[in-house]
Design a protein around this motif. Structure first.
Motif, PDB file in Angstrom:
ATOM      1  N   GLY A 115       3.962 -14.545  10.634  1.00  0.00           N
ATOM      2  CA  GLY A 115       3.657 -13.422   9.757  1.00  0.00           C
ATOM      3  C   GLY A 115       2.454 -13.638   8.864  1.00  0.00           C
ATOM      4  O   GLY A 115       1.882 -12.668   8.340  1.00  0.00           O
ATOM      5  N   ARG A 121      -0.769 -11.500   9.466  1.00  0.00           N
ATOM      6  CA  ARG A 121      -0.845 -10.043   9.337  1.00  0.00           C
ATOM      7  C   ARG A 121      -2.137  -9.573   8.696  1.00  0.00           C
ATOM      8  O   ARG A 121      -2.801  -8.654   9.173  1.00  0.00           O
ATOM      9  CB  ARG A 121       0.353  -9.508   8.542  1.00  0.00           C
ATOM     10  CG  ARG A 121       0.466  -7.973   8.609  1.00  0.00           C
ATOM     11  CD  ARG A 121       1.244  -7.388   7.448  1.00  0.00           C
ATOM     12  NE  ARG A 121       0.533  -7.530   6.177  1.00  0.00           N
ATOM     13  CZ  ARG A 121      -0.467  -6.736   5.788  1.00  0.00           C
ATOM     14  NH1 ARG A 121      -0.911  -5.765   6.577  1.00  0.00           N
ATOM     15  NH2 ARG A 121      -1.051  -6.919   4.623  1.00  0.00           N
ATOM     16  N   ARG A 122      -2.529 -10.208   7.593  1.00  0.00           N
ATOM     17  CA  ARG A 122      -3.763  -9.809   6.906  1.00  0.00           C
ATOM     18  C   ARG A 122      -4.992 -10.084   7.762  1.00  0.00           C
ATOM     19  O   ARG A 122      -5.958  -9.324   7.740  1.00  0.00           O
ATOM     20  CB  ARG A 122      -3.865 -10.548   5.573  1.00  0.00           C
ATOM     21  CG  ARG A 122      -2.944 -10.002   4.492  1.00  0.00           C
ATOM     22  CD  ARG A 122      -3.448  -8.682   3.936  1.00  0.00           C
ATOM     23  NE  ARG A 122      -4.680  -8.846   3.161  1.00  0.00           N
ATOM     24  CZ  ARG A 122      -5.577  -7.896   2.952  1.00  0.00           C
ATOM     25  NH1 ARG A 122      -5.415  -6.715   3.509  1.00  0.00           N
ATOM     26  NH2 ARG A 122      -6.653  -8.143   2.207  1.00  0.00           N
ATOM     27  N   GLU A 176      -5.181  -7.273  10.250  1.00  0.00           N
ATOM     28  CA  GLU A 176      -5.655  -6.060   9.580  1.00  0.00           C
ATOM     29  C   GLU A 176      -7.172  -6.094   9.408  1.00  0.00           C
ATOM     30  O   GLU A 176      -7.860  -5.091   9.645  1.00  0.00           O
ATOM     31  CB  GLU A 176      -4.972  -5.925   8.222  1.00  0.00           C
ATOM     32  CG  GLU A 176      -5.354  -4.663   7.468  1.00  0.00           C
ATOM     33  CD  GLU A 176      -4.691  -4.583   6.109  1.00  0.00           C
ATOM     34  OE1 GLU A 176      -4.633  -3.465   5.553  1.00  0.00           O
ATOM     35  OE2 GLU A 176      -4.241  -5.620   5.583  1.00  0.00           O
ATOM     36  N   ASP A 215       8.375  -9.467  11.600  1.00  0.00           N
ATOM     37  CA  ASP A 215       8.362  -8.009  11.704  1.00  0.00           C
ATOM     38  C   ASP A 215       7.045  -7.422  11.207  1.00  0.00           C
ATOM     39  O   ASP A 215       6.510  -6.481  11.801  1.00  0.00           O
ATOM     40  CB  ASP A 215       9.532  -7.427  10.909  1.00  0.00           C
ATOM     41  CG  ASP A 215       9.624  -5.919  11.054  1.00  0.00           C
ATOM     42  OD1 ASP A 215       9.882  -5.451  12.178  1.00  0.00           O
ATOM     43  OD2 ASP A 215       9.419  -5.201  10.049  1.00  0.00           O
ATOM     44  N   GLU A 216       6.480  -7.985  10.128  1.00  0.00           N
ATOM     45  CA  GLU A 216       5.239  -7.431   9.586  1.00  0.00           C
ATOM     46  C   GLU A 216       4.063  -7.615  10.541  1.00  0.00           C
ATOM     47  O   GLU A 216       3.158  -6.780  10.601  1.00  0.00           O
ATOM     48  CB  GLU A 216       4.911  -8.045   8.215  1.00  0.00           C
ATOM     49  CG  GLU A 216       4.697  -9.565   8.212  1.00  0.00           C
ATOM     50  CD  GLU A 216       5.962 -10.339   7.958  1.00  0.00           C
ATOM     51  OE1 GLU A 216       5.853 -11.496   7.483  1.00  0.00           O
ATOM     52  OE2 GLU A 216       7.057  -9.810   8.235  1.00  0.00           O
ATOM     53  N   LEU A 217       4.067  -8.700  11.307  1.00  0.00           N
ATOM     54  CA  LEU A 217       2.994  -8.912  12.280  1.00  0.00           C
ATOM     55  C   LEU A 217       3.149  -7.941  13.442  1.00  0.00           C
ATOM     56  O   LEU A 217       2.152  -7.378  13.931  1.00  0.00           O
ATOM     57  CB  LEU A 217       3.032 -10.357  12.781  1.00  0.00           C
ATOM     58  CG  LEU A 217       1.918 -10.775  13.735  1.00  0.00           C
ATOM     59  CD1 LEU A 217       0.568 -10.739  13.036  1.00  0.00           C
ATOM     60  CD2 LEU A 217       2.181 -12.180  14.296  1.00  0.00           C
ATOM     61  N   ARG A 267       4.494  -4.996  13.399  1.00  0.00           N
ATOM     62  CA  ARG A 267       4.129  -3.652  12.949  1.00  0.00           C
ATOM     63  C   ARG A 267       2.613  -3.480  12.858  1.00  0.00           C
ATOM     64  O   ARG A 267       2.083  -2.392  13.122  1.00  0.00           O
ATOM     65  CB  ARG A 267       4.754  -3.363  11.582  1.00  0.00           C
ATOM     66  CG  ARG A 267       6.269  -3.186  11.601  1.00  0.00           C
ATOM     67  CD  ARG A 267       6.827  -3.088  10.193  1.00  0.00           C
ATOM     68  NE  ARG A 267       8.272  -2.957  10.176  1.00  0.00           N
ATOM     69  CZ  ARG A 267       8.927  -1.809  10.175  1.00  0.00           C
ATOM     70  NH1 ARG A 267       8.246  -0.671  10.197  1.00  0.00           N
ATOM     71  NH2 ARG A 267      10.248  -1.788  10.170  1.00  0.00           N
ATOM     72  N   GLN A 268       1.905  -4.541  12.483  1.00  0.00           N
ATOM     73  CA  GLN A 268       0.464  -4.449  12.287  1.00  0.00           C
ATOM     74  C   GLN A 268      -0.307  -4.379  13.604  1.00  0.00           C
ATOM     75  O   GLN A 268      -1.382  -3.779  13.676  1.00  0.00           O
ATOM     76  CB  GLN A 268      -0.036  -5.666  11.492  1.00  0.00           C
ATOM     77  CG  GLN A 268      -1.492  -5.590  11.071  1.00  0.00           C
ATOM     78  CD  GLN A 268      -1.749  -4.471  10.077  1.00  0.00           C
ATOM     79  OE1 GLN A 268      -1.034  -4.300   9.099  1.00  0.00           O
ATOM     80  NE2 GLN A 268      -2.787  -3.681  10.333  1.00  0.00           N
TER      81      GLN A 268
END
Length: 209
Positions: A122, A125-126, A129, A153-155, A157-158
């Motif tokens: 995760g 993620r940034r 982005e 989950d955040e990765l 979704r990105q």
């Protein structure tokens, strides 16, 4: 996976993370098949493999894999691992390659249309982005078919597209080794998705040939 024929593709493999994911799925990666797969999907500009190694070891079972990749079109990025003892007295080996992956991906993104990242961490993620803001599509390959899940989950979704390694295993898998010593070594290395693992035995061997 959706690719376009003229896309310029860069593949970034977090070695420890991919190994842990593949092991959880009871599969071994065929790196020749992996490279060929992406070369056939578009214009493969570069394929990176990142791993930390014991710098002062006379011999590492990881060496055959590293040498094979180096001679067969992969760009190898390695660094010495850090060793320390945790609160339970176990020797813990830390080999996080996040910074190296981020630097290379950002530097190369100006010349890419599509980035493929083999990792479920995760912390990326940034980074993903930032890559997307440059107009680059991003595919994440990991797995949530394992227990526990290897993908944050955040990765997921990105990403522009997320692909579960379990669903494409036939594209990358090879028969698991029948070498009992190798199998025991792999079982005894307890990786986590951040590239950290406990070593109860020697390093593992992952010869792709």
């Amino acid at each position: 996976m959706i690719f376009y024929p003229n896309e310029k593709i860069g593949v970034f493999i977090d070695g420890a993370n991919l190994f842990a994911t593949a092991r959880s799925l009871n599969m071994e990666i065929d790196y020749k098949k992996l490279k060929t797969f992406f070369a056939e999907k578009g214009r493969l500009i570069r394929i990176f493999y990142y791993t930390a190694m014991i710098d002062d070891a006379d011999y590492s079972p990881l060496r055959p894999l590293i040498d094979w990749l180096d001679y067969n079109g992969y760009t190898l990025v390695t660094k010495p691992i850090k060793e320390f003892t945790d609160d339970q007295g176990r020797r813990k080996v830390k080999g996080n390659m996040d910074i190296e992956i981020a630097v290379d991906m950002l530097a190369l993104s100006e010349n890419l249309d599509h980035v493929v990242l083999f990792s479920g961490d995760g912390d990326f993620r940034r980074l993903i982005e930032a890559i997307q803001r440059k107009g680059v599509r991003v595919t994440i390959i990991s797995s949530n078919s394992t227990q526990p899940s290897m993908i944050a989950d955040e990765l997921r979704r990105q990403a522009d597209q997320y692909v579960d390694l379990a669903k494409i295993r036939d594209d990358f898998a090879r028969p698991r080794s029948q070498n009992p010593q190798q199998a025991q070594s792999i079982e005894n290395d307890d990786f986590d998705e951040d590239g950290e693992y406990y070593e109860d035995d020697d390093d593992y061997e992952d010869d792709p040939q």
